[in-house]
Design an enzyme around this catalytic site. Structure first.
Site, PDB file in Angstrom:
ATOM      1  N   GLY A  46       0.865  -1.166   0.000  1.00 19.17           N
ATOM      2  CA  GLY A  46       0.000   0.000   0.000  1.00 19.17           C
ATOM      3  C   GLY A  46       0.902   1.216   0.000  1.00 19.17           C
ATOM      4  CD  GLU A  47       2.297   5.445  -1.031  1.00 19.23           C
ATOM      5  OE1 GLU A  47       1.906   4.891  -2.072  1.00 19.23           O
ATOM      6  OE2 GLU A  47       3.496   5.724  -0.826  1.00 19.23           O
ATOM      7  CB  SER A  48       5.303   2.613   3.677  1.00 20.39           C
ATOM      8  OG  SER A  48       6.006   3.538   2.897  1.00 20.39           O
ATOM      9  CB  CYS A  78       5.073  -4.062  -1.286  1.00 12.06           C
ATOM     10  SG  CYS A  78       5.584  -2.833  -2.488  1.00 12.06           S
ATOM     11  NE  ARG A 105       8.074   5.155   0.969  1.00 13.31           N
ATOM     12  CZ  ARG A 105       7.422   6.305   0.840  1.00 13.31           C
ATOM     13  NH1 ARG A 105       7.872   7.407   1.412  1.00 13.31           N
ATOM     14  NH2 ARG A 105       6.316   6.362   0.140  1.00 13.31           N
ATOM     15  CB  ILE A 134       3.266  -2.479  -7.610  1.00 12.85           C
ATOM     16  CG1 ILE A 134       2.687  -3.655  -8.405  1.00 12.85           C
ATOM     17  CG2 ILE A 134       2.464  -1.200  -7.882  1.00 12.85           C
ATOM     18  CD1 ILE A 134       1.310  -4.111  -7.947  1.00 12.85           C
ATOM     19  NE  ARG A 135       2.971   3.390  -6.764  1.00 14.85           N
ATOM     20  CZ  ARG A 135       2.693   3.553  -5.476  1.00 14.85           C
ATOM     21  NH1 ARG A 135       3.506   4.240  -4.695  1.00 14.85           N
ATOM     22  NH2 ARG A 135       1.602   3.052  -4.959  1.00 14.85           N
ATOM     23  CG  HIS A 171       2.499  -6.615  -4.415  1.00 12.84           C
ATOM     24  ND1 HIS A 171       1.653  -6.069  -3.478  1.00 12.84           N
ATOM     25  CD2 HIS A 171       3.319  -5.605  -4.811  1.00 12.84           C
ATOM     26  CE1 HIS A 171       1.932  -4.788  -3.313  1.00 12.84           C
ATOM     27  NE2 HIS A 171       2.947  -4.484  -4.111  1.00 12.84           N
ATOM     28  CD  GLU A 173      -0.156  -8.952  -2.237  1.00 13.72           C
ATOM     29  OE1 GLU A 173       0.896  -9.601  -2.097  1.00 13.72           O
ATOM     30  OE2 GLU A 173      -0.167  -7.710  -2.390  1.00 13.72           O
TER      31      GLU A 173
END
Ligand code: GLN
Length: 206
Positions: A46-48, A78, A105, A134-135, A171, A173
């Site tokens: 997600g967005e850490s 991630c 990051r 992903i990023r 990821h 998942e």
């Protein structure tokens, strides 16, 4: 076995679906009380920066640290990996500081911020594992007590384990390959039976 999935932001639904596919009871965690009686916890991507802020706002950060101290296994993917680290090389998010790694990051930059590639992960067997990035962050440094599970292009560390803490920059998942989650569940199973043995031993003595 009951696995909690931190569900404040990010890719928690995908982890829950994967665990359902493996017939494992799951608890979406938004409140500190939902961390009770778990055998393992997953911190998703997600967005850490957002997840770290929400973990503080909801009083989850210190409870998750206690959970780790009590020997409950944690998987961070991630952003989850970023949050488990002792250090983040750019200091936007406040990590939980549980694992002896330094992460960077968005390490792949804008040009190549999302990609998929096969990874050799010997702990999962011979077949390559589909790494969905992903990023994604990378592990820039790991202490000698951290086991490196795979490197991208034989160089950059993108998955590691330190005792009951497991992290991936990618990821698992988002793929149909269940081996990374199964590997985590093996850690949980092993830890659960050891904790039960210890409790029994304590009971017998007192
Ligand atoms: N770039 C995100 C961060 O820094 C992580 C991306 C992800 O979890 N897919 O938190």
């Amino acid at each position: 076995m009951r696995i909690g999935v931190l569900a404040v932001q990010g890719a928690f639904a995908e982890h829950i679906a994967t665990l359902h596919g493996l017939k494992v009871a799951t608890v979406p965690v938004r409140l500190p009380s939902e961390l009770r009686s778990l055998d393992g916890l997953i911190i998703p991507g997600g967005e850490s920066t957002t997840i770290s802020r929400l973990m503080l706002d909801y009083n989850l950060a210190s409870e998750i640290r206690n959970l780790a101290k009590s020997g409950i296994p944690i998987l961070g993917t991630c952003a989850g990996m970023i949050l488990l680290a002792k250090e983040i090389s750019d200091a936007d998010a406040e990590p939980l500081g549980l694992m002896d790694i330094t992460v960077r990051r968005n390490a792949f930059g804008r040009q190549r911020d999302s990609f998929e590639t096969d990874l050799a992960i010997p702990a999962l067997g011979e077949k390559p594992f589909p790494g969905v990035f992903i990023r994604a962050p990378i592990i820039e440094q790991a202490s000698s007590n951290v086991e490196i599970l795979t490197r991208l292009n034989k160089a950059t560390i993108v998955a590691a384990r330190q005792g009951k803490l497991l992290v991936s920059a990618f990821h698992p998942e988002l793929t149909s390959d269940l081996r990374f989650h199964k590997y985590f569940l093996d850690i949980v199973e092993d830890s659960k039976s050891r904790l039960e043995e210890n409790n029994l031993a304590e009971g017998n003595h007192g």
